[in-house]
Scaffold this motif. Structure first.
Motif, PDB file in Angstrom:
ATOM      1  N   HIS A   4       0.832  -1.204   0.000  1.00 46.79           N
ATOM      2  CA  HIS A   4       0.000   0.000   0.000  1.00 46.79           C
ATOM      3  C   HIS A   4       0.870   1.259   0.000  1.00 46.79           C
ATOM      4  O   HIS A   4       0.565   2.224  -0.704  1.00 46.79           O
ATOM      5  N   PHE A  54     -11.449   9.964   5.200  1.00 43.69           N
ATOM      6  CA  PHE A  54     -11.672   8.757   4.400  1.00 43.69           C
ATOM      7  C   PHE A  54     -12.448   9.086   3.125  1.00 43.69           C
ATOM      8  O   PHE A  54     -12.069   8.658   2.030  1.00 43.69           O
ATOM      9  N   THR A  57     -10.300  10.894   0.664  1.00 45.86           N
ATOM     10  CA  THR A  57      -9.214  10.047   0.155  1.00 45.86           C
ATOM     11  C   THR A  57      -9.707   9.008  -0.832  1.00 45.86           C
ATOM     12  O   THR A  57      -9.016   8.702  -1.802  1.00 45.86           O
ATOM     13  N   LYS A  58     -10.877   8.463  -0.627  1.00 47.03           N
ATOM     14  CA  LYS A  58     -11.329   7.349  -1.466  1.00 47.03           C
ATOM     15  C   LYS A  58     -11.742   7.767  -2.881  1.00 47.03           C
ATOM     16  O   LYS A  58     -11.773   6.934  -3.781  1.00 47.03           O
ATOM     17  N   ARG A  61     -10.297   6.271  -6.274  1.00 49.40           N
ATOM     18  CA  ARG A  61      -9.392   5.178  -5.927  1.00 49.40           C
ATOM     19  C   ARG A  61     -10.124   3.844  -6.029  1.00 49.40           C
ATOM     20  O   ARG A  61     -11.356   3.780  -6.083  1.00 49.40           O
ATOM     21  N   TRP A  68     -16.703   4.230   5.125  1.00 45.82           N
ATOM     22  CA  TRP A  68     -15.931   4.510   6.323  1.00 45.82           C
ATOM     23  C   TRP A  68     -16.305   3.543   7.448  1.00 45.82           C
ATOM     24  O   TRP A  68     -15.439   3.111   8.220  1.00 45.82           O
ATOM     25  N   LEU A  71     -14.139   0.390   8.142  1.00 46.92           N
ATOM     26  CA  LEU A  71     -12.762   0.441   8.634  1.00 46.92           C
ATOM     27  C   LEU A  71     -12.512  -0.405   9.893  1.00 46.92           C
ATOM     28  O   LEU A  71     -11.462  -1.054   9.982  1.00 46.92           O
ATOM     29  N   LEU A  77      -8.119  -2.298   4.488  1.00 39.31           N
ATOM     30  CA  LEU A  77      -8.741  -1.083   3.968  1.00 39.31           C
ATOM     31  C   LEU A  77      -8.234   0.135   4.738  1.00 39.31           C
ATOM     32  O   LEU A  77      -7.933   1.173   4.143  1.00 39.31           O
ATOM     33  N   GLU A  80      -4.670   0.863   3.573  1.00 31.88           N
ATOM     34  CA  GLU A  80      -4.691   1.409   2.215  1.00 31.88           C
ATOM     35  C   GLU A  80      -5.160   2.865   2.217  1.00 31.88           C
ATOM     36  O   GLU A  80      -4.545   3.738   1.582  1.00 31.88           O
ATOM     37  N   ALA A  81      -6.222   3.139   2.947  1.00 35.72           N
ATOM     38  CA  ALA A  81      -6.742   4.510   3.015  1.00 35.72           C
ATOM     39  C   ALA A  81      -5.727   5.441   3.667  1.00 35.72           C
ATOM     40  O   ALA A  81      -5.530   6.575   3.204  1.00 35.72           O
ATOM     41  N   TRP A  84      -2.945   6.274   1.134  1.00 38.24           N
ATOM     42  CA  TRP A  84      -3.375   7.240   0.112  1.00 38.24           C
ATOM     43  C   TRP A  84      -3.647   8.612   0.714  1.00 38.24           C
ATOM     44  O   TRP A  84      -3.448   9.636   0.053  1.00 38.24           O
ATOM     45  N   HIS A  85      -4.082   8.653   1.961  1.00 39.67           N
ATOM     46  CA  HIS A  85      -4.265   9.945   2.629  1.00 39.67           C
ATOM     47  C   HIS A  85      -2.913  10.653   2.765  1.00 39.67           C
ATOM     48  O   HIS A  85      -2.805  11.857   2.510  1.00 39.67           O
TER      49      HIS A  85
END
Length: 150
Positions: A4, A54, A57-58, A61, A68, A71, A77, A80-81, A84-85
């Protein structure tokens, strides 16, 4: 975790150190959902992500269809979030910085205190007590994080 971080283009040691920083509370799905009934702004999952972070960020993607609320039950997840955040925060860092803080330190502060505060720290504003405490914990977790990702 490393996958990730690599896909998001961020330092895996930073991601791991943030996960250690965020491990201050028990990450039990039922407990998190119970807490959410009394907390108006809860954070979910092993990365303690708030809903607005979240949802922002999503977008665009692979996990855009995820919610959310998932989580607490899905550590992958959450990781990964979080990766990317951090990627998105890195894009918001000013190219010219007056701070003594490293990029990773600034990103960690952005993860904890938000992008606006991160940019203020990059411009040279000193972290307050709470932000400094988060940074101190990051430093304490740094070596442990390197070992964990090997």
């Amino acid at each position: 975790m490393r996958t990730h971080a690599r896909r998001a283009g961020i330092n895996p040691q930073l991601l791991m150190a943030i996960l250690y920083n965020e491990s201050y509370k028990p990450h039990d799905p039922d407990l998190e959902r119970s807490w959410a009934k009394i907390d108006s702004d809860p954070a979910f999952g092993i990365a303690n992500m708030h809903r607005p972070a979240f949802d922002d960020t999503k977008r665009g993607r692979a996990f855009a269809v995820r919610k959310w609320e998932e989580l607490p039950d899905d550590p992958e997840l959450a990781i990964e979030a979080a990766a990317w955040h951090l990627h998105d925060l890195a894009k918001r860092l000013p190219s010219s910085r007056k701070s003594r803080l490293s990029k990773d330190e600034l990103l960690a502060l952005g993860y904890n205190a938000g992008g606006g505060n991160m940019r203020a720290f990059a411009r040279g504003t000193n972290p307050g007590r709470q932000a400094q405490s988060y940074l101190d914990r990051l430093h304490e977790n740094w070596d442990k994080s390197a070992k964990a990702i090997r």
